[in-house]
Design a protein around this motif. Structure first.
Motif, PDB file in Angstrom:
ATOM      1  N   PRO A 169     -10.482 -12.200   6.545  1.00  0.00           N
ATOM      2  CA  PRO A 169      -9.043 -12.435   6.705  1.00  0.00           C
ATOM      3  C   PRO A 169      -8.291 -11.129   7.019  1.00  0.00           C
ATOM      4  CG  PRO A 169      -9.613 -12.388   4.376  1.00  0.00           C
ATOM      5  CD  PRO A 169     -10.902 -12.228   5.141  1.00  0.00           C
ATOM      6  N   TYR A 170      -7.013 -11.229   7.292  1.00  0.00           N
ATOM      7  CA  TYR A 170      -6.216 -10.041   7.622  1.00  0.00           C
ATOM      8  C   TYR A 170      -6.286  -8.993   6.508  1.00  0.00           C
ATOM      9  CZ  TYR A 170      -2.320  -6.966   8.617  1.00  0.00           C
ATOM     10  OH  TYR A 170      -1.563  -5.844   8.840  1.00  0.00           O
ATOM     11  N   PHE A 171      -6.166  -9.438   5.261  1.00  0.00           N
ATOM     12  CA  PHE A 171      -6.164  -8.482   4.149  1.00  0.00           C
ATOM     13  C   PHE A 171      -7.594  -8.196   3.674  1.00  0.00           C
ATOM     14  CE2 PHE A 171      -1.666  -9.757   3.808  1.00  0.00           C
ATOM     15  CZ  PHE A 171      -1.111  -8.490   3.800  1.00  0.00           C
ATOM     16  N   SER A 172      -8.409  -7.675   4.590  1.00  0.00           N
ATOM     17  CA  SER A 172      -9.762  -7.287   4.211  1.00  0.00           C
ATOM     18  C   SER A 172     -10.054  -5.893   4.748  1.00  0.00           C
ATOM     19  CB  SER A 172     -10.784  -8.297   4.743  1.00  0.00           C
ATOM     20  OG  SER A 172     -10.826  -8.285   6.147  1.00  0.00           O
ATOM     21  N   LEU A 173     -10.919  -5.188   4.055  1.00  0.00           N
ATOM     22  CA  LEU A 173     -11.323  -3.853   4.489  1.00  0.00           C
ATOM     23  C   LEU A 173     -12.757  -3.601   4.055  1.00  0.00           C
ATOM     24  CD1 LEU A 173     -11.336  -1.584   1.930  1.00  0.00           C
ATOM     25  CD2 LEU A 173      -8.906  -2.026   2.053  1.00  0.00           C
ATOM     26  N   MET A 192     -10.050  -0.290   8.108  1.00  0.00           N
ATOM     27  CA  MET A 192      -8.867  -1.102   7.859  1.00  0.00           C
ATOM     28  C   MET A 192      -8.824  -2.179   8.944  1.00  0.00           C
ATOM     29  SD  MET A 192      -7.588   0.782   5.395  1.00  0.00           S
ATOM     30  CE  MET A 192      -5.929   0.143   5.208  1.00  0.00           C
ATOM     31  N   LYS A 193      -7.994  -3.199   8.757  1.00  0.00           N
ATOM     32  CA  LYS A 193      -7.832  -4.266   9.761  1.00  0.00           C
ATOM     33  C   LYS A 193      -9.205  -4.777  10.211  1.00  0.00           C
ATOM     34  CE  LYS A 193      -3.617  -1.947  11.007  1.00  0.00           C
ATOM     35  NZ  LYS A 193      -2.710  -1.395  11.980  1.00  0.00           N
ATOM     36  N   LEU A 194     -10.041  -5.038   9.222  1.00  0.00           N
ATOM     37  CA  LEU A 194     -11.444  -5.371   9.448  1.00  0.00           C
ATOM     38  C   LEU A 194     -11.619  -6.620  10.307  1.00  0.00           C
ATOM     39  CD1 LEU A 194     -14.257  -4.362   8.441  1.00  0.00           C
ATOM     40  CD2 LEU A 194     -14.098  -6.124   6.684  1.00  0.00           C
ATOM     41  N   PRO A 206      -2.830   3.387  -1.606  1.00  0.00           N
ATOM     42  CA  PRO A 206      -3.297   2.598  -0.464  1.00  0.00           C
ATOM     43  C   PRO A 206      -4.389   1.620  -0.889  1.00  0.00           C
ATOM     44  CG  PRO A 206      -4.021   4.881  -0.261  1.00  0.00           C
ATOM     45  CD  PRO A 206      -3.245   4.786  -1.548  1.00  0.00           C
ATOM     46  N   ALA A 207      -4.559   0.555  -0.115  1.00  0.00           N
ATOM     47  CA  ALA A 207      -5.495  -0.512  -0.489  1.00  0.00           C
ATOM     48  C   ALA A 207      -6.915  -0.003  -0.661  1.00  0.00           C
ATOM     49  CB  ALA A 207      -5.448  -1.627   0.556  1.00  0.00           C
ATOM     50  N   PHE A 208      -7.336   0.962   0.172  1.00  0.00           N
ATOM     51  CA  PHE A 208      -8.755   1.352   0.069  1.00  0.00           C
ATOM     52  C   PHE A 208      -9.032   2.123  -1.217  1.00  0.00           C
ATOM     53  CE2 PHE A 208      -9.525   5.891   0.990  1.00  0.00           C
ATOM     54  CZ  PHE A 208      -8.309   6.307   1.506  1.00  0.00           C
ATOM     55  N   GLY A 247       0.849  -1.181   0.000  1.00  0.00           N
ATOM     56  CA  GLY A 247       0.000   0.000   0.000  1.00  0.00           C
ATOM     57  C   GLY A 247       0.885   1.231   0.000  1.00  0.00           C
ATOM     58  N   ASP A 248       0.558   2.196   0.853  1.00  0.00           N
ATOM     59  CA  ASP A 248       1.427   3.349   1.048  1.00  0.00           C
ATOM     60  C   ASP A 248       2.215   3.160   2.343  1.00  0.00           C
ATOM     61  OD1 ASP A 248       2.150   6.279   0.355  1.00  0.00           O
ATOM     62  OD2 ASP A 248       1.720   6.267   2.497  1.00  0.00           O
ATOM     63  N   ALA A 249       3.511   3.484   2.289  1.00  0.00           N
ATOM     64  CA  ALA A 249       4.408   3.216   3.417  1.00  0.00           C
ATOM     65  C   ALA A 249       4.188   4.147   4.612  1.00  0.00           C
ATOM     66  CB  ALA A 249       5.864   3.293   2.957  1.00  0.00           C
ATOM     67  N   GLY A 250       3.283   5.112   4.465  1.00  0.00           N
ATOM     68  CA  GLY A 250       3.023   6.016   5.584  1.00  0.00           C
ATOM     69  C   GLY A 250       1.586   5.948   6.051  1.00  0.00           C
ATOM     70  N   PHE A 251       0.907   4.862   5.694  1.00  0.00           N
ATOM     71  CA  PHE A 251      -0.520   4.754   5.985  1.00  0.00           C
ATOM     72  C   PHE A 251      -0.756   3.449   6.750  1.00  0.00           C
ATOM     73  CE2 PHE A 251      -4.976   3.973   4.768  1.00  0.00           C
ATOM     74  CZ  PHE A 251      -5.520   5.204   5.022  1.00  0.00           C
ATOM     75  N   TYR A 252      -1.006   3.540   8.059  1.00  0.00           N
ATOM     76  CA  TYR A 252      -1.082   2.351   8.925  1.00  0.00           C
ATOM     77  C   TYR A 252       0.079   1.406   8.636  1.00  0.00           C
ATOM     78  CZ  TYR A 252      -5.732   3.755  10.462  1.00  0.00           C
ATOM     79  OH  TYR A 252      -6.782   4.442  11.006  1.00  0.00           O
TER      80      TYR A 252
HETATM   81  N1  SAH Z   1      -0.146   0.547   4.127  1.00  0.00           N
HETATM   82  C1  SAH Z   1      -1.368  -0.166   3.783  1.00  0.00           C
HETATM   83  C2  SAH Z   1      -2.202  -0.494   5.012  1.00  0.00           C
HETATM   84  C3  SAH Z   1      -1.530  -1.488   5.941  1.00  0.00           C
HETATM   85  S1  SAH Z   1      -2.500  -1.888   7.363  1.00  0.00           S
HETATM   86  C4  SAH Z   1      -2.149   0.672   2.768  1.00  0.00           C
HETATM   87  O1  SAH Z   1      -1.684   1.757   2.408  1.00  0.00           O
HETATM   88  O2  SAH Z   1      -3.198   0.241   2.320  1.00  0.00           O
HETATM   89  C5  SAH Z   1      -3.063  -3.496   6.925  1.00  0.00           C
HETATM   90  C6  SAH Z   1      -4.530  -3.468   6.538  1.00  0.00           C
HETATM   91  O3  SAH Z   1      -4.649  -2.887   5.244  1.00  0.00           O
HETATM   92  C7  SAH Z   1      -5.167  -4.835   6.396  1.00  0.00           C
HETATM   93  O4  SAH Z   1      -5.606  -5.338   7.636  1.00  0.00           O
HETATM   94  C8  SAH Z   1      -6.310  -4.559   5.454  1.00  0.00           C
HETATM   95  O5  SAH Z   1      -7.387  -3.955   6.144  1.00  0.00           O
HETATM   96  C9  SAH Z   1      -5.720  -3.508   4.539  1.00  0.00           C
HETATM   97  N2  SAH Z   1      -5.156  -4.053   3.298  1.00  0.00           N
HETATM   98  C10 SAH Z   1      -3.891  -3.956   2.864  1.00  0.00           C
HETATM   99  N3  SAH Z   1      -3.746  -4.502   1.650  1.00  0.00           N
HETATM  100  C11 SAH Z   1      -4.974  -4.964   1.298  1.00  0.00           C
HETATM  101  C12 SAH Z   1      -5.489  -5.608   0.133  1.00  0.00           C
HETATM  102  N4  SAH Z   1      -4.707  -5.899  -0.898  1.00  0.00           N
HETATM  103  N5  SAH Z   1      -6.816  -5.921   0.111  1.00  0.00           N
HETATM  104  C13 SAH Z   1      -7.619  -5.607   1.157  1.00  0.00           C
HETATM  105  N6  SAH Z   1      -7.177  -4.994   2.268  1.00  0.00           N
HETATM  106  C14 SAH Z   1      -5.882  -4.675   2.341  1.00  0.00           C
END
Ligand code: SAH
Length: 232
Positions: A224-228, A177-179, A132-134, A103-108
Motif C-alpha cells: 500500500p501507499y504507507f509502506s516502506l 520510501m514510496k515502496l 520520520p517513518a523509517f 513523519g518529518d515535514a522536511g523529509f519527502y
Molecule cells: N515525511 C514522511 C515521508 C512522506 S513520503 C516521513 O518523514 O516519514 C510518503 C512515504 O513515507 C510513504 O509512501 C511510505 O513509504 C512512507 N511512510 C510514511 N508514513 C508511514 C508509515 N506510518 N508506515 C510506513 N510507511 C510510511
C-alpha cells in the motif's frame, strides 16, 4: 501582531510520537491545516487530522485541505496554492497558524513547497521536526538500522531492479520510501540477493501496523501507499 506560520511534524502515525514541542504548538494554535484525501466512497479522510484529534486538540481549529494523490502533481500544486492564499490571509489577520505533515515535514514532504513560497513572500515561517517513518519502523522491528562503518541511503520507489541491485551489491543499507512504486524491482532483488535481509513495513504506528521479514510473504503481498522497506 503576526505569528510565524509553523510547519509541525506529527511523527509516523502514533499520536504519542509527536515531540513535546510540537504538541504544545498545536495546543496554542488558532488554525491547524491538515492534508486530507478523498477515498473511493467519496469521503474525506485525513490521517493527520486523526492524529491531531487523538492528541485532544479541539476539532474547531482543524481545517482539512484536500490533496489529490494522482501521479500528475498539477492538481496538488493547485491545492497548495489555494492553501497558501488562505493561510497568508489568516496570517495577516494575526492568527496562529500551523500546517502539519506526517513523519518529518522536511523529509519527502511536498508541503515544503508552501514553506518556500511563504519565505519568498517575506512571511515568517518555522518548522518543528519529527520522527520520520523509517526511524519508527526500525524501532518496531528492533533493528540496529546502521552500525559501525555501514552507510545508509534513502531512496524513493523509483529504481529499476538493476539500479536497486547495484546498491545492494555495493553494501549500502537501503531505505525505500514510496515502496508501492517499485514492487517488481523489490521482487527481483529478493530473488537475486538471498544473503540480504528485506524488512517490510506498512502503516507503522497505526492500528494496521504490520512488519515482516519473511521473503515469501513479501513477494506475495501488495504494497500500500504507507509502506516502506529497509534492506540490510
Ligand atoms: N515525511 C514522511 C515521508 C512522506 S513520503 C516521513 O518523514 O516519514 C510518503 C512515504 O513515507 C510513504 O509512501 C511510505 O513509504 C512512507 N511512510 C510514511 N508514513 C508511514 C508509515 N506510518 N508506515 C510506513 N510507511 C510510511
Amino acid at each position: 501582531m503576526t505569528y510565524p506560520i509553523n510547519f509541525v511534524s506529527l511523527g509516523p502515525g502514533e499520536p504519542e510520537l509527536i515531540t513535546v514541542k510540537g504538541l504544545k504548538q498545536l495546543q496554542q494554535a488558532d488554525i491547524i491545516y491538515c492534508p486530507a484525501t478523498c477515498n473511493k466512497s467519496g469521503n474525506t479522510i485525513s490521517r493527520a487530522a486523526d492524529i491531531v484529534s487523538a492528541l485532544g486538540i479541539s476539532n474547531d481549529s482543524i481545517r482539512n485541505f484536500l490533496l489529490p494523490m494522482s501521479k500528475d502533481r498539477t492538481a496538488a500544486w493547485k491545492a497548495y496554492d489555494a492553501l497558501y492564499a488562505e493561510a497568508a490571509a489568516n496570517y495577516a489577520a494575526g492568527k496562529r497558524i500551523i500546517i502539519v505533515a506526517e513523519g518529518d515535514a522536511g523529509f519527502y514532504s511536498s508541503i515544503q513547497y508552501i514553506y518556500d513560497k511563504f519565505t519568498a513572500a517575506g512571511i515568517a515561517v518555522q518548522r518543528t521536526p519529527g520522527i520520520p517513518a523509517f526511524i519508527a519502523a526500525g524501532a518496531l522491528a528492533g533493528l540496529h538500522i546502521v552500525k559501525q562503518e555501514e552507510q545508509i541511503i534513502v531512496i524513493p520507489g523509483t529504481p529499476t531492479a538493476e539500479e536497486l541491485s547495484e546498491k545492494i551489491s555495493a553494501g549500502y543499507v537501503i531505505v525505500i520510501m514510496k515502496l508501492s512504486q517499485c514492487v517488481e524491482a523489490v521482487h527481483e532483488c529478493i530473488r537475486k540477493h538471498p544473503e540480504n535481509r528485506f524488512h517490510y513495513f506498512e502503516n507503522v504506528g497505526t492500528e494496521k501496523e504490520y512488519y515482516t521479514a519473511d521473503k515469501q510473504i513479501i513477494v506475495e503481498k501488495s504494497f500500500p501507499y504507507f509502506s516502506l522497506m529497509i534492506i540490510q
